[in-house]
Write a protein that holds these residues in place. Structure first.
Motif, PDB file in Angstrom:
ATOM      1  N   ASP A 139      42.975  48.591  36.468  1.00  0.00           N
ATOM      2  CA  ASP A 139      44.181  48.634  37.283  1.00  0.00           C
ATOM      3  C   ASP A 139      43.967  47.841  38.570  1.00  0.00           C
ATOM      4  O   ASP A 139      43.156  48.213  39.414  1.00  0.00           O
ATOM      5  CB  ASP A 139      44.510  50.094  37.593  1.00  0.00           C
ATOM      6  CG  ASP A 139      45.784  50.273  38.379  1.00  0.00           C
ATOM      7  OD1 ASP A 139      46.460  49.266  38.709  1.00  0.00           O
ATOM      8  OD2 ASP A 139      46.128  51.432  38.677  1.00  0.00           O
ATOM      9  N   ARG A 140      44.695  46.760  38.730  1.00  0.00           N
ATOM     10  CA  ARG A 140      44.552  45.925  39.938  1.00  0.00           C
ATOM     11  C   ARG A 140      44.878  46.685  41.211  1.00  0.00           C
ATOM     12  O   ARG A 140      44.411  46.322  42.285  1.00  0.00           O
ATOM     13  CB  ARG A 140      45.482  44.719  39.864  1.00  0.00           C
ATOM     14  CG  ARG A 140      45.146  43.757  38.786  1.00  0.00           C
ATOM     15  CD  ARG A 140      46.195  42.700  38.690  1.00  0.00           C
ATOM     16  NE  ARG A 140      47.372  43.264  38.026  1.00  0.00           N
ATOM     17  CZ  ARG A 140      48.471  42.614  37.771  1.00  0.00           C
ATOM     18  NH1 ARG A 140      48.587  41.360  38.126  1.00  0.00           N
ATOM     19  NH2 ARG A 140      49.481  43.184  37.152  1.00  0.00           N
ATOM     20  N   ALA A 141      45.656  47.751  41.112  1.00  0.00           N
ATOM     21  CA  ALA A 141      46.059  48.512  42.296  1.00  0.00           C
ATOM     22  C   ALA A 141      44.876  49.193  42.981  1.00  0.00           C
ATOM     23  O   ALA A 141      44.963  49.552  44.157  1.00  0.00           O
ATOM     24  CB  ALA A 141      47.115  49.548  41.928  1.00  0.00           C
ATOM     25  N   VAL A 142      43.750  49.381  42.284  1.00  0.00           N
ATOM     26  CA  VAL A 142      42.593  50.028  42.910  1.00  0.00           C
ATOM     27  C   VAL A 142      41.797  49.063  43.786  1.00  0.00           C
ATOM     28  O   VAL A 142      40.937  49.481  44.537  1.00  0.00           O
ATOM     29  CB  VAL A 142      41.647  50.681  41.870  1.00  0.00           C
ATOM     30  CG1 VAL A 142      42.385  51.681  41.021  1.00  0.00           C
ATOM     31  CG2 VAL A 142      40.942  49.651  41.025  1.00  0.00           C
ATOM     32  N   LEU A 143      42.095  47.774  43.705  1.00  0.00           N
ATOM     33  CA  LEU A 143      41.359  46.790  44.489  1.00  0.00           C
ATOM     34  C   LEU A 143      41.759  46.851  45.954  1.00  0.00           C
ATOM     35  O   LEU A 143      42.932  46.994  46.286  1.00  0.00           O
ATOM     36  CB  LEU A 143      41.613  45.383  43.954  1.00  0.00           C
ATOM     37  CG  LEU A 143      41.128  45.108  42.537  1.00  0.00           C
ATOM     38  CD1 LEU A 143      41.570  43.724  42.102  1.00  0.00           C
ATOM     39  CD2 LEU A 143      39.632  45.254  42.451  1.00  0.00           C
TER      40      LEU A 143
ATOM     41  N   TYR B 254      40.903  41.743  35.080  1.00  0.00           N
ATOM     42  CA  TYR B 254      41.655  42.996  35.078  1.00  0.00           C
ATOM     43  C   TYR B 254      42.361  43.177  33.741  1.00  0.00           C
ATOM     44  O   TYR B 254      42.566  42.225  32.993  1.00  0.00           O
ATOM     45  CB  TYR B 254      42.645  43.051  36.246  1.00  0.00           C
ATOM     46  CG  TYR B 254      43.649  41.925  36.265  1.00  0.00           C
ATOM     47  CD1 TYR B 254      44.912  42.099  35.716  1.00  0.00           C
ATOM     48  CD2 TYR B 254      43.333  40.699  36.829  1.00  0.00           C
ATOM     49  CE1 TYR B 254      45.839  41.064  35.725  1.00  0.00           C
ATOM     50  CE2 TYR B 254      44.248  39.670  36.844  1.00  0.00           C
ATOM     51  CZ  TYR B 254      45.501  39.856  36.293  1.00  0.00           C
ATOM     52  OH  TYR B 254      46.408  38.835  36.302  1.00  0.00           O
ATOM     53  N   GLY B 255      42.722  44.411  33.445  1.00  0.00           N
ATOM     54  CA  GLY B 255      43.263  44.708  32.129  1.00  0.00           C
ATOM     55  C   GLY B 255      44.718  45.126  32.082  1.00  0.00           C
ATOM     56  O   GLY B 255      45.312  45.157  31.017  1.00  0.00           O
ATOM     57  N   ASP B 256      45.313  45.452  33.206  1.00  0.00           N
ATOM     58  CA  ASP B 256      46.676  45.990  33.188  1.00  0.00           C
ATOM     59  C   ASP B 256      47.736  44.892  33.254  1.00  0.00           C
ATOM     60  O   ASP B 256      48.506  44.805  34.192  1.00  0.00           O
ATOM     61  CB  ASP B 256      46.876  46.989  34.322  1.00  0.00           C
ATOM     62  CG  ASP B 256      46.772  46.352  35.700  1.00  0.00           C
ATOM     63  OD1 ASP B 256      46.178  45.269  35.801  1.00  0.00           O
ATOM     64  OD2 ASP B 256      47.290  46.931  36.663  1.00  0.00           O
ATOM     65  N   ALA B 257      47.789  44.073  32.245  1.00  0.00           N
ATOM     66  CA  ALA B 257      48.775  42.990  32.205  1.00  0.00           C
ATOM     67  C   ALA B 257      49.382  42.920  30.812  1.00  0.00           C
ATOM     68  O   ALA B 257      48.733  43.256  29.826  1.00  0.00           O
ATOM     69  CB  ALA B 257      48.128  41.660  32.558  1.00  0.00           C
ATOM     70  N   LEU B 258      50.621  42.501  30.749  1.00  0.00           N
ATOM     71  CA  LEU B 258      51.285  42.381  29.453  1.00  0.00           C
ATOM     72  C   LEU B 258      50.858  41.135  28.705  1.00  0.00           C
ATOM     73  O   LEU B 258      50.730  41.148  27.485  1.00  0.00           O
ATOM     74  CB  LEU B 258      52.801  42.381  29.644  1.00  0.00           C
ATOM     75  CG  LEU B 258      53.392  43.681  30.200  1.00  0.00           C
ATOM     76  CD1 LEU B 258      54.889  43.506  30.451  1.00  0.00           C
ATOM     77  CD2 LEU B 258      53.126  44.836  29.268  1.00  0.00           C
TER      78      LEU B 258
ATOM     79  N   PRO C 108      39.670  30.160  46.386  1.00  0.00           N
ATOM     80  CA  PRO C 108      38.312  30.037  45.831  1.00  0.00           C
ATOM     81  C   PRO C 108      38.017  31.024  44.696  1.00  0.00           C
ATOM     82  O   PRO C 108      36.910  31.081  44.207  1.00  0.00           O
ATOM     83  CB  PRO C 108      37.430  30.354  47.043  1.00  0.00           C
ATOM     84  CG  PRO C 108      38.249  31.311  47.842  1.00  0.00           C
ATOM     85  CD  PRO C 108      39.688  30.874  47.662  1.00  0.00           C
ATOM     86  N   ARG C 109      39.016  31.810  44.269  1.00  0.00           N
ATOM     87  CA  ARG C 109      38.783  32.865  43.280  1.00  0.00           C
ATOM     88  C   ARG C 109      39.509  32.628  41.972  1.00  0.00           C
ATOM     89  O   ARG C 109      40.583  32.056  41.936  1.00  0.00           O
ATOM     90  CB  ARG C 109      39.252  34.203  43.842  1.00  0.00           C
ATOM     91  CG  ARG C 109      38.260  34.788  44.784  1.00  0.00           C
ATOM     92  CD  ARG C 109      38.792  35.975  45.557  1.00  0.00           C
ATOM     93  NE  ARG C 109      38.011  36.064  46.783  1.00  0.00           N
ATOM     94  CZ  ARG C 109      38.179  35.309  47.835  1.00  0.00           C
ATOM     95  NH1 ARG C 109      39.138  34.441  47.879  1.00  0.00           N
ATOM     96  NH2 ARG C 109      37.399  35.420  48.875  1.00  0.00           N
ATOM     97  N   GLY C 110      38.881  33.148  40.916  1.00  0.00           N
ATOM     98  CA  GLY C 110      39.519  33.127  39.611  1.00  0.00           C
ATOM     99  C   GLY C 110      39.999  34.516  39.251  1.00  0.00           C
ATOM    100  O   GLY C 110      39.370  35.521  39.602  1.00  0.00           O
ATOM    101  N   PHE C 111      41.124  34.584  38.571  1.00  0.00           N
ATOM    102  CA  PHE C 111      41.690  35.848  38.091  1.00  0.00           C
ATOM    103  C   PHE C 111      41.926  35.690  36.596  1.00  0.00           C
ATOM    104  O   PHE C 111      42.505  34.698  36.151  1.00  0.00           O
ATOM    105  CB  PHE C 111      42.996  36.164  38.820  1.00  0.00           C
ATOM    106  CG  PHE C 111      42.793  36.413  40.289  1.00  0.00           C
ATOM    107  CD1 PHE C 111      42.591  37.704  40.755  1.00  0.00           C
ATOM    108  CD2 PHE C 111      42.777  35.365  41.193  1.00  0.00           C
ATOM    109  CE1 PHE C 111      42.378  37.932  42.106  1.00  0.00           C
ATOM    110  CE2 PHE C 111      42.570  35.583  42.541  1.00  0.00           C
ATOM    111  CZ  PHE C 111      42.372  36.875  43.006  1.00  0.00           C
ATOM    112  N   LEU C 112      41.478  36.684  35.831  1.00  0.00           N
ATOM    113  CA  LEU C 112      41.499  36.582  34.380  1.00  0.00           C
ATOM    114  C   LEU C 112      41.896  37.919  33.782  1.00  0.00           C
ATOM    115  O   LEU C 112      41.385  38.962  34.191  1.00  0.00           O
ATOM    116  CB  LEU C 112      40.092  36.192  33.907  1.00  0.00           C
ATOM    117  CG  LEU C 112      39.835  35.972  32.431  1.00  0.00           C
ATOM    118  CD1 LEU C 112      40.640  34.790  31.905  1.00  0.00           C
ATOM    119  CD2 LEU C 112      38.346  35.726  32.212  1.00  0.00           C
TER     120      LEU C 112
END
Length: 130
Positions: free
Chosen positions: A43-47, A60-64, A73-77
């Protein structure tokens, strides 16, 4: 021959140690790859700000839908697929000499998206009190 077969089979089993998951929706898993911080959450909300600031890649896993992107400078996957497993992908982060490779593979193993993140290594800072 029997011993060689057992060692080969054990080696394949040890490769599973490279697979990581987050057991609980509020947990975080932190890994180091090529000296860079990989942060995994469901859950991205915990970040919080510190989590994102210190991570080079956030998985992160909470995505459709599956998605890979670079923001600053960051990657999101994310492998996506919250609504249905049919849409889920496998997310892979791999260390390269020049950075990190983020890739998404569909259920048949086909590469659907790939990005290479080449951040500069963080400089070392020394603090002296006078």
């Amino acid at each position: 021959d029997v011993l060689d077969d057992l060692l080969t089979r054990d080696g394949k089993r040890q490769r599973l140690a490279d697979i990581a998951g987050v057991p609980d929706a509020r947990d975080r898993c932190v890994e180091m790859i090529e000296g860079r911080v990989l942060l995994m959450v469901y859950d991205r909300a915990v970040l919080d700000e510190d989590d994102i600031t210190n991570a080079t890649v956030v998985v992160y896993g909470d995505a459709l839908k599956p998605d890979a992107r670079v923001i600053g400078p960051r990657g999101f996957l994310t492998p996506g697929g919250v609504a249905s497993l049919g849409g889920a992908h496998v997310a892979v982060v791999e260390g390269l000499p020049a950075g990190l490779r983020m890739a998404l593979h569909d259920a048949r193993g086909r590469l659907t998206q790939e990005l290479v993140l080449s951040p500069g290594r963080a400089s070392k800072m020394e603090v002296r009190s006078t």
